[in-house]
Design an enzyme around this catalytic site. Sequence first.
Site, PDB file in Angstrom:
ATOM      1  N   GLN A   3      49.350  32.260  34.922  1.00 30.27           N
ATOM      2  CA  GLN A   3      50.839  32.175  34.077  1.00 30.27           C
ATOM      3  C   GLN A   3      51.442  33.478  34.722  1.00 30.27           C
ATOM      4  OE1 GLN A   3      49.817  33.786  30.191  1.00 30.27           O
ATOM      5  NE2 GLN A   3      50.021  35.948  30.799  1.00 30.27           N
ATOM      6  N   GLY A   4      52.781  33.428  34.162  1.00 29.49           N
ATOM      7  CA  GLY A   4      53.584  34.476  34.749  1.00 29.49           C
ATOM      8  C   GLY A   4      54.169  34.521  36.268  1.00 29.49           C
ATOM      9  N   CYS A  51      37.550  34.011  35.761  1.00 28.11           N
ATOM     10  CA  CYS A  51      36.952  35.313  36.446  1.00 28.11           C
ATOM     11  C   CYS A  51      37.540  36.570  35.935  1.00 28.11           C
ATOM     12  CB  CYS A  51      37.015  35.211  37.836  1.00 28.11           C
ATOM     13  SG  CYS A  51      36.348  36.704  38.705  1.00 28.11           S
ATOM     14  N   ASP A  52      36.588  37.706  35.273  1.00 33.65           N
ATOM     15  CA  ASP A  52      37.351  38.696  35.070  1.00 33.65           C
ATOM     16  C   ASP A  52      37.340  39.588  36.376  1.00 33.65           C
ATOM     17  OD1 ASP A  52      37.651  41.165  34.250  1.00 33.65           O
ATOM     18  OD2 ASP A  52      36.451  41.235  32.518  1.00 33.65           O
ATOM     19  N   SER A 125      54.602  47.402  41.496  1.00 34.78           N
ATOM     20  CA  SER A 125      55.628  47.494  40.221  1.00 34.78           C
ATOM     21  C   SER A 125      56.916  48.375  40.916  1.00 34.78           C
ATOM     22  CB  SER A 125      55.105  47.846  38.972  1.00 34.78           C
ATOM     23  OG  SER A 125      56.144  47.906  38.166  1.00 34.78           O
ATOM     24  N   TYR A 138      49.717  52.907  33.518  1.00 31.36           N
ATOM     25  CA  TYR A 138      50.124  51.750  34.171  1.00 31.36           C
ATOM     26  C   TYR A 138      50.906  52.370  35.569  1.00 31.36           C
ATOM     27  CZ  TYR A 138      52.700  47.428  35.224  1.00 31.36           C
ATOM     28  OH  TYR A 138      53.321  46.362  35.705  1.00 31.36           O
ATOM     29  N   ALA A 140      50.520  55.223  37.016  1.00 29.80           N
ATOM     30  CA  ALA A 140      49.685  55.723  38.140  1.00 29.80           C
ATOM     31  C   ALA A 140      49.106  54.623  38.778  1.00 29.80           C
ATOM     32  CB  ALA A 140      48.626  56.458  37.305  1.00 29.80           C
ATOM     33  N   LYS A 142      50.124  51.729  39.435  1.00 27.29           N
ATOM     34  CA  LYS A 142      50.897  51.236  40.698  1.00 27.29           C
ATOM     35  C   LYS A 142      51.440  51.992  41.581  1.00 27.29           C
ATOM     36  CE  LYS A 142      50.942  47.265  38.549  1.00 27.29           C
ATOM     37  NZ  LYS A 142      50.451  46.099  38.914  1.00 27.29           N
TER      38      LYS A 142
HETATM   39  N1  LIG Z   1      56.390  41.203  34.479  1.00 22.44           N
HETATM   40  C1  LIG Z   1      56.907  42.282  34.966  1.00 22.44           C
HETATM   41  O1  LIG Z   1      57.887  42.904  34.215  1.00 22.44           O
HETATM   42  C2  LIG Z   1      56.256  42.942  35.922  1.00 22.44           C
HETATM   43  C3  LIG Z   1      54.809  42.674  36.417  1.00 22.44           C
HETATM   44  N2  LIG Z   1      54.453  43.242  37.481  1.00 22.44           N
HETATM   45  C4  LIG Z   1      53.008  43.118  37.928  1.00 22.44           C
HETATM   46  O2  LIG Z   1      52.863  41.521  38.187  1.00 22.44           O
HETATM   47  C5  LIG Z   1      51.421  41.277  37.970  1.00 22.44           C
HETATM   48  C6  LIG Z   1      51.615  39.996  37.436  1.00 22.44           C
HETATM   49  O3  LIG Z   1      52.160  40.049  36.102  1.00 22.44           O
HETATM   50  P1  LIG Z   1      52.802  39.113  35.083  1.00 22.44           P
HETATM   51  O4  LIG Z   1      52.631  37.656  35.649  1.00 22.44           O
HETATM   52  O5  LIG Z   1      54.063  39.782  34.468  1.00 22.44           O
HETATM   53  O6  LIG Z   1      51.594  38.960  33.963  1.00 22.44           O
HETATM   54  P2  LIG Z   1      51.099  38.002  33.050  1.00 22.44           P
HETATM   55  O7  LIG Z   1      50.471  38.711  31.792  1.00 22.44           O
HETATM   56  O8  LIG Z   1      52.023  36.993  32.442  1.00 22.44           O
HETATM   57  O9  LIG Z   1      50.044  37.589  33.980  1.00 22.44           O
HETATM   58  C7  LIG Z   1      48.788  38.213  34.328  1.00 22.44           C
HETATM   59  C8  LIG Z   1      47.617  37.484  34.495  1.00 22.44           C
HETATM   60  O10 LIG Z   1      46.598  38.322  34.828  1.00 22.44           O
HETATM   61  C9  LIG Z   1      45.745  37.437  34.077  1.00 22.44           C
HETATM   62  N3  LIG Z   1      44.472  38.882  33.716  1.00 22.44           N
HETATM   63  C10 LIG Z   1      44.284  39.954  32.979  1.00 22.44           C
HETATM   64  N4  LIG Z   1      43.372  40.632  33.135  1.00 22.44           N
HETATM   65  C11 LIG Z   1      42.711  39.787  33.957  1.00 22.44           C
HETATM   66  C12 LIG Z   1      41.382  40.076  34.575  1.00 22.44           C
HETATM   67  N5  LIG Z   1      40.631  41.293  33.993  1.00 22.44           N
HETATM   68  N6  LIG Z   1      40.725  39.520  35.375  1.00 22.44           N
HETATM   69  C13 LIG Z   1      41.526  38.168  35.644  1.00 22.44           C
HETATM   70  N7  LIG Z   1      42.671  38.025  35.230  1.00 22.44           N
HETATM   71  C14 LIG Z   1      43.218  38.705  34.205  1.00 22.44           C
HETATM   72  C15 LIG Z   1      46.034  37.334  32.790  1.00 22.44           C
HETATM   73  O11 LIG Z   1      45.434  36.432  32.122  1.00 22.44           O
HETATM   74  C16 LIG Z   1      47.365  36.512  33.094  1.00 22.44           C
HETATM   75  O12 LIG Z   1      47.271  35.234  33.525  1.00 22.44           O
HETATM   76  C17 LIG Z   1      50.747  42.449  37.245  1.00 22.44           C
HETATM   77  O13 LIG Z   1      50.106  43.181  38.389  1.00 22.44           O
HETATM   78  C18 LIG Z   1      51.932  43.272  36.958  1.00 22.44           C
HETATM   79  O14 LIG Z   1      51.599  44.576  36.660  1.00 22.44           O
HETATM   80  C19 LIG Z   1      55.084  44.179  38.265  1.00 22.44           C
HETATM   81  C20 LIG Z   1      56.312  44.332  37.829  1.00 22.44           C
HETATM   82  C21 LIG Z   1      57.004  43.930  36.707  1.00 22.44           C
HETATM   83  C1  LIG Z   2      54.485  47.236  28.971  1.00 23.65           C
HETATM   84  C2  LIG Z   2      55.332  46.725  29.893  1.00 23.65           C
HETATM   85  C3  LIG Z   2      54.530  45.688  30.604  1.00 23.65           C
HETATM   86  C4  LIG Z   2      54.897  45.149  31.880  1.00 23.65           C
HETATM   87  C5  LIG Z   2      56.304  45.415  32.503  1.00 23.65           C
HETATM   88  C6  LIG Z   2      56.025  46.801  33.376  1.00 23.65           C
HETATM   89  O1  LIG Z   2      55.854  47.593  33.050  1.00 23.65           O
HETATM   90  C7  LIG Z   2      56.773  46.577  34.711  1.00 23.65           C
HETATM   91  O2  LIG Z   2      55.692  46.470  36.015  1.00 23.65           O
HETATM   92  C8  LIG Z   2      57.700  47.559  34.732  1.00 23.65           C
HETATM   93  C9  LIG Z   2      58.654  47.825  35.601  1.00 23.65           C
HETATM   94  C10 LIG Z   2      59.534  48.802  35.791  1.00 23.65           C
HETATM   95  C11 LIG Z   2      60.638  48.750  36.130  1.00 23.65           C
HETATM   96  C12 LIG Z   2      61.524  49.684  36.381  1.00 23.65           C
HETATM   97  C13 LIG Z   2      62.431  49.833  36.995  1.00 23.65           C
HETATM   98  C14 LIG Z   2      63.279  48.734  37.596  1.00 23.65           C
HETATM   99  C15 LIG Z   2      64.413  49.377  38.256  1.00 23.65           C
HETATM  100  C16 LIG Z   2      65.540  48.680  38.735  1.00 23.65           C
HETATM  101  O3  LIG Z   2      65.433  47.279  38.436  1.00 23.65           O
HETATM  102  C17 LIG Z   2      66.622  48.929  39.893  1.00 23.65           C
HETATM  103  C18 LIG Z   2      66.523  50.259  40.221  1.00 23.65           C
HETATM  104  C19 LIG Z   2      66.737  50.626  41.501  1.00 23.65           C
HETATM  105  C20 LIG Z   2      67.104  49.853  42.556  1.00 23.65           C
HETATM  106  C21 LIG Z   2      67.224  50.714  43.931  1.00 23.65           C
HETATM  107  C22 LIG Z   2      66.156  50.464  44.909  1.00 23.65           C
HETATM  108  O4  LIG Z   2      65.589  49.450  44.850  1.00 23.65           O
HETATM  109  O5  LIG Z   2      65.429  51.389  45.315  1.00 23.65           O
END
Ligand SMILES: NC(=O)C1=CN([C@@H]2O[C@H](COP(=O)(O)OP(=O)(O)OC[C@H]3O[C@@H](n4cnc5c(N)ncnc54)[C@H](O)[C@@H]3O)[C@@H](O)[C@H]2O)C=CC1
Ligand SMILES: CC/C=C\C[C@H](O)[C@H](O)/C=C/C=C/C=C\C=C\C(=O)C/C=C\CCC(=O)O
Length: 248
Positions: A3-4, A51-52, A125, A138, A140, A142
């Site tokens: 997903q995602g 898989c976990d 991230s 989280y 830390a 990343k």
């Molecule tokens: N959504 C956001 O705003 C952002 C997400 N990210 C990163 O992108 C990556 C993907 O995130 P999203 O797609 O947003 O999240 P999401 O929650 O939609 O998808 C994450 C997937 O990882 C799976 N997962 C969780 N724990 C697991 C485990 N122990 N073993 C196997 N699978 C597992 C979940 O089942 C899920 O399908 C993550 O590393 C997240 O930290 C980074 C920046 C922004």
């Molecule tokens: C509980 C929340 C769970 C998931 C979301 C995650 O926290 C996600 O990984 C967090 C994202 C955090 C983003 C923070 C900052 C975003 C900044 C901008 O969009 C733009 C800022 C600067 C651009 C300049 C540059 O690129 O250097």
Amino acid sequence: GAQGIGRAVVQSLMQSRAQVAVVDLNRSCGDQCKSELDSEFGADCSIFLQCDVTDADALTAAFQTTVDRFGHLDIVINNAGINEKNWEKTIQVNLTSVIKGTYLGLEHMSKEYGKGGGSIINVSSMAAFLHSPHQPVYTATKHGVIGFSRAMADASSLGGYGVRINVLCPAFVDTPLLLSVEHEDNMGKFVKFKDDFKKSMNHFGVLKPSLIADGMMMLITDDTIHGAVMKITCSKGIHFHTYEPMST
Ligand SMILES: NC(=O)C1=CN([C@@H]2O[C@H](COP(=O)(O)OP(=O)(O)OC[C@H]3O[C@@H](n4cnc5c(N)ncnc54)[C@H](O)[C@@H]3O)[C@@H](O)[C@H]2O)C=CC1
Ligand SMILES: CC/C=C\C[C@H](O)[C@H](O)/C=C/C=C/C=C\C=C\C(=O)C/C=C\CCC(=O)O
């Protein structure tokens, strides 16, 4: 990921005719993803492996099953990520499993082991650049993903592994993970800072998963990119972090 961001990336990979192993903890989500992929691309082009990623033996077996099924491995994307009150678990999923996944990827792709080379992308991230009081652990993890991946990229260059290692740092993306911001189960006592986080989200905007897939495809297809940290934000789109060269 089923997903995602993971789901969007799988879509782009399969549109580019890659054969894909979708590895995810969530079976129902994985089954649904697999059935959608089968309808669009045919049943032979993908597998779903429940898989976990924190279970080292299960992750090792998932890599082996993938190689047994498709013959070889070219691309590894370490994407699983969570934000949990249980901070040790957050570290295990977001950092330890990325390290394990990178090592397993190298075992199957590195020229050091007589394999043909490949590409590894570790998902970090923008939280690694703009931290928030709302998610210290989280954040830390990343940071850790970036440090580990850049050091491994240098090891790959110096060791002649033939494996490119890059990092992708999205800002806020419209996926189920973003909903966890509201929940005490995810944020623990830091949930009280959710308004700070939401303010930041409103300020910076929220990206579509398809743009993250576009960035991922660039990292996969451009074989000049190695040891890079790609950022994806609403204001600047897909771009790269620049580092000062180290003085000697
Ligand atoms: N959504 C956001 O705003 C952002 C997400 N990210 C990163 O992108 C990556 C993907 O995130 P999203 O797609 O947003 O999240 P999401 O929650 O939609 O998808 C994450 C997937 O990882 C799976 N997962 C969780 N724990 C697991 C485990 N122990 N073993 C196997 N699978 C597992 C979940 O089942 C899920 O399908 C993550 O590393 C997240 O930290 C980074 C920046 C922004
Ligand atoms: C509980 C929340 C769970 C998931 C979301 C995650 O926290 C996600 O990984 C967090 C994202 C955090 C983003 C923070 C900052 C975003 C900044 C901008 O969009 C733009 C800022 C600067 C651009 C300049 C540059 O690129 O250097």
